[in-house]
Design an enzyme around this catalytic site. Sequence first.
Site, PDB file in Angstrom:
ATOM      1  N   CYS A  25      34.834  41.510  46.848  1.00  0.00           N
ATOM      2  CA  CYS A  25      36.261  41.782  47.008  1.00  0.00           C
ATOM      3  C   CYS A  25      36.779  42.717  45.920  1.00  0.00           C
ATOM      4  O   CYS A  25      37.013  42.293  44.786  1.00  0.00           O
ATOM      5  CB  CYS A  25      37.037  40.465  46.997  1.00  0.00           C
ATOM      6  SG  CYS A  25      38.818  40.701  47.136  1.00  0.00           S
TER       7      CYS A  25
ATOM      8  N   CYS B 283      40.214  41.854  44.528  1.00  0.00           N
ATOM      9  CA  CYS B 283      40.215  40.723  43.585  1.00  0.00           C
ATOM     10  C   CYS B 283      39.656  41.135  42.222  1.00  0.00           C
ATOM     11  O   CYS B 283      40.197  40.747  41.188  1.00  0.00           O
ATOM     12  CB  CYS B 283      39.330  39.583  44.089  1.00  0.00           C
ATOM     13  SG  CYS B 283      39.454  39.229  45.831  1.00  0.00           S
ATOM     14  N   ASP B 284      38.574  41.887  42.218  1.00  0.00           N
ATOM     15  CA  ASP B 284      37.797  42.024  40.989  1.00  0.00           C
ATOM     16  C   ASP B 284      37.734  43.435  40.403  1.00  0.00           C
ATOM     17  O   ASP B 284      37.207  43.622  39.307  1.00  0.00           O
ATOM     18  CB  ASP B 284      36.356  41.529  41.245  1.00  0.00           C
ATOM     19  CG  ASP B 284      36.337  40.053  41.631  1.00  0.00           C
ATOM     20  OD1 ASP B 284      37.215  39.313  41.150  1.00  0.00           O
ATOM     21  OD2 ASP B 284      35.459  39.645  42.409  1.00  0.00           O
TER      22      ASP B 284
END
Length: 307
Positions: free
Chosen positions: A131, A134-135
């Site tokens: 992701c 997300c990261d």
Amino acid sequence: MRDVVIIGSGCAGNTAAIYAARANLKPLVVQGHEAGGQLSLTTLVENFPGFPEGILGPELVENMKKQAQNFGAEYLHGSLLEADLSKRPFRLSIEEEIVETRTLIVASGASARWLGLPSEQKLIGHGVSSCATCDGFFYRGRKIMVIGGGDSAMEEANFLSRFGSEVTLVHRRGQFRASKIMLDRARANPKVKFLLNTVVDEVLGVAGNLVTGVRLRNLETGAVWEQEVDGFFVAIGHIPNTAVFKGQIETDADGYILSKGGARTNIPGVFHAGDVQDRTYRQAITASGAGCMAAMEAERFLEAEGH
Ligand code: NAP
């Protein structure tokens, strides 16, 4: 006999459980084989509103579960093996148990498809991610690699180029599955380099529990080499967890539930929440919102039926 059974214990399932429990419906949450969902695979979550310093993904999802339990939600370990949705009450076979329920909320998510290399699996959350949203932030100024040749890979490569010093996109073929516009965008991005007809044989860094690089192999020449990498993003698609409902709940060709408006599916009394239906946003906050919607619809459905 249950009023509400929720399949899945990620953001969508847990939020549905909080709402259903507060409506005094004593929901049963079936945790599934990936308890906690995608959040349990991430580290720091910085985009879930209400946590100015961020919060660890597993902690966030565990907090949601505790919150639901405080209001009377019950959690069951195990997977849904069979579901008969042809008549009400619905009959669910969960491991050894048969559970009957008046409504069902399907929040079983979509699992990221992984390459399946042991080294990749060991380093999830330690440099390996599925992701970018997300990261990506953690790889500011670092070397990033994205795997895949579809729209997701192009989108992630472009997105990650905002953070990384360089982004290498590795694809196993010479042709792309991605749409022309997404591919052109990635090609026009000076930070994105393409490595085609190339596969990953191993993610390096298991000993230190942190990604340090990858071993790659060119499928045409057979050449094998190692490349330094800090962030390894796998973008080879997702698999919605709907196989158990095949032939009952309507899905699109890839298995994502087709929404009939709000949280409704084609079966009255069966509702969807989160990534099992949403192939676009896939965020913790949108999944939570969808869980709230599904629980409210289940509550109204039961009320209309006089329960
Ligand atoms: P996808 O279109 O199925 O593409 C998956 C890619 O991963 C393919 O290029 C495939 O290679 C590769 N792949 C699959 N398994 C692999 C393996 N084991 N090893 C190496 N490579 C592997 O998936 P997606 O990119 O996630 O897109 C899914 C859907 O969402 C599509 O309909 C897409 O258009 C849509 N989407 C749209 C947008 C947008 O428009 N903004 C963004 C993201 C996704 P092969 O090509 O060799 O099979």
